[in-house]
Design a protein around this motif. Sequence first.
Motif, PDB file in Angstrom:
ATOM      1  N   VAL A 157       4.761   6.338  -1.400  1.00  0.00           N
ATOM      2  CA  VAL A 157       5.365   6.835  -0.155  1.00  0.00           C
ATOM      3  C   VAL A 157       6.797   6.324  -0.069  1.00  0.00           C
ATOM      4  CG1 VAL A 157       5.150   6.927   2.368  1.00  0.00           C
ATOM      5  CG2 VAL A 157       3.094   6.732   0.941  1.00  0.00           C
ATOM      6  N   ILE A 158       7.003   5.073  -0.518  1.00  0.00           N
ATOM      7  CA  ILE A 158       8.347   4.472  -0.548  1.00  0.00           C
ATOM      8  C   ILE A 158       8.517   3.764  -1.887  1.00  0.00           C
ATOM      9  CG2 ILE A 158       8.622   4.121   1.958  1.00  0.00           C
ATOM     10  CD1 ILE A 158       7.662   1.179   1.496  1.00  0.00           C
ATOM     11  N   PRO A 159       9.781   3.644  -2.365  1.00  0.00           N
ATOM     12  CA  PRO A 159      10.005   2.907  -3.613  1.00  0.00           C
ATOM     13  C   PRO A 159       9.960   1.394  -3.407  1.00  0.00           C
ATOM     14  CG  PRO A 159      12.074   3.835  -2.799  1.00  0.00           C
ATOM     15  CD  PRO A 159      11.001   4.320  -1.877  1.00  0.00           C
TER      16      PRO A 159
ATOM     17  N   PRO B 293       5.949  13.787   4.045  1.00  0.00           N
ATOM     18  CA  PRO B 293       4.823  14.529   4.618  1.00  0.00           C
ATOM     19  C   PRO B 293       3.492  13.969   4.118  1.00  0.00           C
ATOM     20  CG  PRO B 293       6.535  16.045   3.925  1.00  0.00           C
ATOM     21  CD  PRO B 293       6.958  14.686   3.452  1.00  0.00           C
ATOM     22  N   GLY B 294       2.520  13.956   5.031  1.00  0.00           N
ATOM     23  CA  GLY B 294       1.227  13.351   4.721  1.00  0.00           C
ATOM     24  C   GLY B 294       1.110  11.952   5.295  1.00  0.00           C
ATOM     25  N   TYR B 295       2.280  11.384   5.657  1.00  0.00           N
ATOM     26  CA  TYR B 295       2.330  10.035   6.228  1.00  0.00           C
ATOM     27  C   TYR B 295       3.247   9.976   7.457  1.00  0.00           C
ATOM     28  CZ  TYR B 295       0.472   8.760   1.633  1.00  0.00           C
ATOM     29  OH  TYR B 295      -0.294   8.677   0.501  1.00  0.00           O
TER      30      TYR B 295
ATOM     31  N   ALA C  99       0.839  -1.209   0.000  1.00  0.00           N
ATOM     32  CA  ALA C  99       0.000   0.000   0.000  1.00  0.00           C
ATOM     33  C   ALA C  99       0.872   1.257   0.000  1.00  0.00           C
ATOM     34  CB  ALA C  99      -0.925  -0.010   1.218  1.00  0.00           C
ATOM     35  N   LEU C 100       2.001   1.207   0.746  1.00  0.00           N
ATOM     36  CA  LEU C 100       2.932   2.352   0.770  1.00  0.00           C
ATOM     37  C   LEU C 100       3.591   2.562  -0.599  1.00  0.00           C
ATOM     38  CD1 LEU C 100       4.611   1.767   4.258  1.00  0.00           C
ATOM     39  CD2 LEU C 100       3.268   3.784   3.620  1.00  0.00           C
TER      40      LEU C 100
ATOM     41  N   ALA D 242      13.200   0.792   1.925  1.00  0.00           N
ATOM     42  CA  ALA D 242      13.187   2.209   2.315  1.00  0.00           C
ATOM     43  C   ALA D 242      12.559   2.426   3.692  1.00  0.00           C
ATOM     44  CB  ALA D 242      12.432   3.022   1.273  1.00  0.00           C
ATOM     45  N   ILE D 243      12.011   1.375   4.294  1.00  0.00           N
ATOM     46  CA  ILE D 243      11.388   1.521   5.614  1.00  0.00           C
ATOM     47  C   ILE D 243      12.452   1.474   6.695  1.00  0.00           C
ATOM     48  CG2 ILE D 243       9.969   0.300   7.319  1.00  0.00           C
ATOM     49  CD1 ILE D 243       8.099  -0.473   5.058  1.00  0.00           C
TER      50      ILE D 243
END
Length: 303
Positions: free
Chosen positions: A41-43, A195-197, A35-36, A47-48
């Motif tokens: 939000v991430i590639p 931003p936003g997450y 979902a990310l 990236a987490i």
Amino acid sequence: MTTSSQKLQTLDAVLDGLMSRYRERVPDVMGIINALVDEKVIPSADAIENDHIAFRTMGVPSLGIQSFEKIFLHYGYEKREPYDFKEKKLNAYWYSPPKPHYPRIFVSELRVRDLSEEAQHIIYQYTDTVVFDPVDSLDLDDAQAVDQFLHQPLWQTPTLNDYLTLLKESEYAAWVIYNRYYLNHFTISVHNLKPGYNTIQEFTDFLERHGFKLNTAGGKIKISPDEGLLQASTVAQMLDAEFADGQTHRIAGSYVEFAERRVLPQFQHLPPDQIRREHRRDGFEAGNADKIFESTFTSQTGK
């Protein structure tokens, strides 16, 4: 002689092994990562930032924290504050990593002697088969051996009756007696997302938008008294578990946790691109952790 860089290579391999199996066992992990990625939000999963990994253990001779911690202390982790969860009858410690990009470690253990005689008897009949501390005979510089150890059952599969008896008194005890392995969950650091997450409120909104169920014990967002550490978690998914007597029963699997570590007051003047891990709230919060434990409890999974 093992150099510190070799130890870190071994640690990398051990963590990779833990995470790959965790992803297999907990479908929510890939669901959240996908979902990310979909929302850009991430590639990719790499990236987490992993805030911390938590493990559950039994406080019995030859096992528990004193045994388990030897693994991570060997790789350069340092033991930090103790925690006491009176109601749940647990001890815990957290361990800071050898380098900032590694996850913190949080290890809890059940104070078995604080349980009823019946519960103690059930637990000991399984754990008494472990006579010597298994970590003492482990080559901690052999990543494959450590990986295998972390995923092998340390005692026999319980009967359904023993599991259900423990469940009535200590859901933590029942979870550990069945799972017989250590890893319980990993934690996504949301403050480093875009931003936003990058606040826990925005992130939990994102999760609910995608249909993930959140643990509501103590509120969906657990906030430390200093308001520097905010945490949330999914509810553990129910799995069909097979017991020693051939019976099958649905039990709690594992869950995913999320943490927002706010910038400490003395560093709030720093521009965002200069903020590092050491500028944010560190450590843990007993009140938050107490409620996160309940992600595997029937009060949450039964919702």
